[in-house]
Design an enzyme around this catalytic site. Structure first.
Site, PDB file in Angstrom:
ATOM      1  N   LYS A 124       0.811  -1.331   0.046  1.00 25.52           N
ATOM      2  CA  LYS A 124      -0.006   0.070   0.032  1.00 25.52           C
ATOM      3  C   LYS A 124       0.894   1.195   0.055  1.00 25.52           C
ATOM      4  CE  LYS A 124      -3.717   1.961   2.480  1.00 25.52           C
ATOM      5  NZ  LYS A 124      -4.879   2.249   3.561  1.00 25.52           N
ATOM      6  N   SER A 183     -10.437   1.340   6.721  1.00 28.16           N
ATOM      7  CA  SER A 183      -9.724   0.940   5.382  1.00 28.16           C
ATOM      8  C   SER A 183      -9.157  -0.466   5.060  1.00 28.16           C
ATOM      9  CB  SER A 183      -8.335   1.987   5.580  1.00 28.16           C
ATOM     10  OG  SER A 183      -8.690   3.342   5.523  1.00 28.16           O
ATOM     11  N   SER A 212      -9.335   3.082   2.666  1.00 27.78           N
ATOM     12  CA  SER A 212      -8.244   3.585   1.573  1.00 27.78           C
ATOM     13  C   SER A 212      -7.146   2.680   1.143  1.00 27.78           C
ATOM     14  CB  SER A 212      -7.060   4.467   2.684  1.00 27.78           C
ATOM     15  OG  SER A 212      -6.640   3.802   3.574  1.00 27.78           O
TER      16      SER A 212
END
Length: 474
Positions: free
Chosen positions: A77, A176, A152
């Site tokens: 990520k 997220s 996210s």
């Protein structure tokens, strides 16, 4: 090769370890899938040179397996640092920021044999559960590319769902790891706070909200990655060691008691179909020998929200204040980041204390519920995946959303107090969009939640409902 990409990460790692398949074969298949569908989905960013990735995989085939992730291609990520790769955090401020070293979690994954091939897309600074930013653009949902993949960790979830990578890391401050898990028909675990240590610069005591954690297409995959990420590290005063999760996957869940919190007594607005989909899934739990009780709202939702908004803004003001103080950099911040910083700076020390008292009261109440129930259930999202062009939903079922993140309110009962929470797939809308449920447990129950999830995974066929890859090919 497409059949290979449908296998679990556990099966792929075992195949590589036993020389039944090669890391090079898997790498080539993954890179081929990325080339086919990533142009539409835009989940993987900052992709390394293909030949370098293949050479790394070939080297892995000639080595004794380093650990449980040996030979698996992963994309990290884009909030975490991978040495030599761009860490943009989705912000134009960091559009040229090449990481000088690996973050602790990344180093642990590499040490376990994972091969980093690139990054996964995220909203700017991870703010908001819709993955779009001015550096890499928007990530689209593999089940419907006109829709959001969530966030996210939206890039991570979409890459998993489309078979680009077999396993993924993510992070979760608000929801997220759970919202994108729900919207992409995969599993995401928000671990107990401190189980996966963080080595980020800045304060390590006041801001106990954000965690890093694992995502996968099965709870067994999630457990395998969690056991690599987790464990004591002296740089994080909240870190700790607990029993590995993989051995805890075994065992029945018959006789367990679950509590269904639903829409929190009407406090959380829900788009049509979300509650019905989750409540249909509850019946499946009962058929597995698990009792499910419908519960009244256990604590005022507005108090939880007020504590969350203030403490989250306080954390963002602390972490991003220097960017705000520089007028040139402030002009490059998105409005949501500015709102967070200004809201946090407006709080006094006693305001923060008052909000933390609310947090403490909710934690005490929650512990009382966990004395009666093995886990508590909630929807993982209040809306179905919305059009990718939107910034965020303005209203839900006629109820106006007063902030950019109010539409995610259902995830904060776990986030506010640092307890573990697993997203499990719950079904699909009439148009084929995925939805999930949160399974929330007491601190240190990560392995137990994964056992519940694994039995759920085995009893349902949600995993068989995959995106239409032909529709995603450019």
């Amino acid at each position: 090769m497409s059949d290979m990409l449908n296998r679990s990460a556990v099966a792929l790692a075992a195949g590589i370890a036993h020389k039944e398949l090669s890391a090079e074969e898997l790498m080539r298949a993954s890179l081929e899938r990325i080339a086919e569908v990533n142009g539409t989905v835009n989940a993987v960013v900052s992709l390394r040179d293909a030949e370098d990735c293949i050479n790394d995989a070939r080297a892995a085939d000639n080595e004794t397996p380093k650990g449980p992730l040996h030979g698996l291609p992963v994309a990290i990520k884009d909030l975490a640092n991978v040495e030599g790769l761009l860490t943009s955090m989705g912000s134009p401020i960091f559009a040229n920021n090449i990481a000088q070293k690996d973050d602790l979690m990344v180093a642990r994954m590499k040490a376990a044999g994972a091969i980093v091939i690139g990054k996964t897309n995220t909203p700017e600074f991870g703010l908001g559960s819709h993955t779009f930013n001015p550096v890499h653009g928007a990530t689209r949902n593999p089940y419907d590319p006109t829709r959001s993949a969530g966030g996210s960790s939206g890039g991570a979830a979409a890459a998993l769902a489309a078979g680009m990578i077999p396993i993924a890391d993510g992070s979760d401050m608000m929801g997220s790891l759970r919202n994108p898990g729900a919207w992409n028909n995969v599993y995401g675990l928000r671990p107990t706070y401190g189980l996966v240590p963080l080595d980020m610069p800045g304060d390590v005591y006041l801001h106990q909200l954000a965690v890093a954690g694992p995502m996968g297409r099965s709870p067994a995959d999630v457990a395998m990655l969690l056991d690599v990420q987790a464990g004591l590290d002296p740089r994080d005063p909240h870190s700790f060691a607990q029993a590995p999760s993989v051995p805890q996957l075994e065992g029945d869940i018959k006789g367990m008691r679950l509590g269904w919190l639903g829409d929190w007594g009407g406090a959380y607005a829900m788009e049509a179909g979300v509650m019905a989909t989750c409540e249909t899934a509850l019946a499946q739990f009962e058929s597995m020998g698990v009792s499910v009780d419908k519960l009244e709202a256990p604590f005022p939702a507005e108090q939880i929200w007020d504590a969350w908004v203030g403490l989250r803004a306080f954390a963002n003001a602390g972490g991003k204040g220097a960017l705000y103080d520089n007028p040139d950099l402030r002009a490059m911040l998105k409005d949501d980041a500015i709102w967070e910083i200004e809201t946090g700076r407006a709080l006094s020390a006693m305001d923060v204390h008052r909000l933390s008292v609310i947090r403490s009261q909710w934690f005490a109440k929650l512990n009382g519920l966990f004395a009666q129930y093995d886990a508590l259930l909630l929807p993982s999202a209040q809306v179905w995946p919305f059009p990718v062009e939107w910034k965020s939903p303005r209203d839900i079922a006629g109820r106006a959303m007063d902030t950019y993140h109010r539409w995610m309110e259902v995830v904060i009962p776990a986030s506010l107090v640092g307890v573990p929470c697993l997203n499990i797939p719950a079904g699909f809308s009439e148009t084929g969009l995925p939805m999930g449920m949160q399974v929330m447990g007491p601190r240190h129950s990560d392995g137990k939640l994964l056992r519940i999830g694994q039995r759920w995974h085995e009893a349902n066929d949600f995993a068989a409902h995959k995106p239409d890859l032909d529709a995603l090919k450019g």
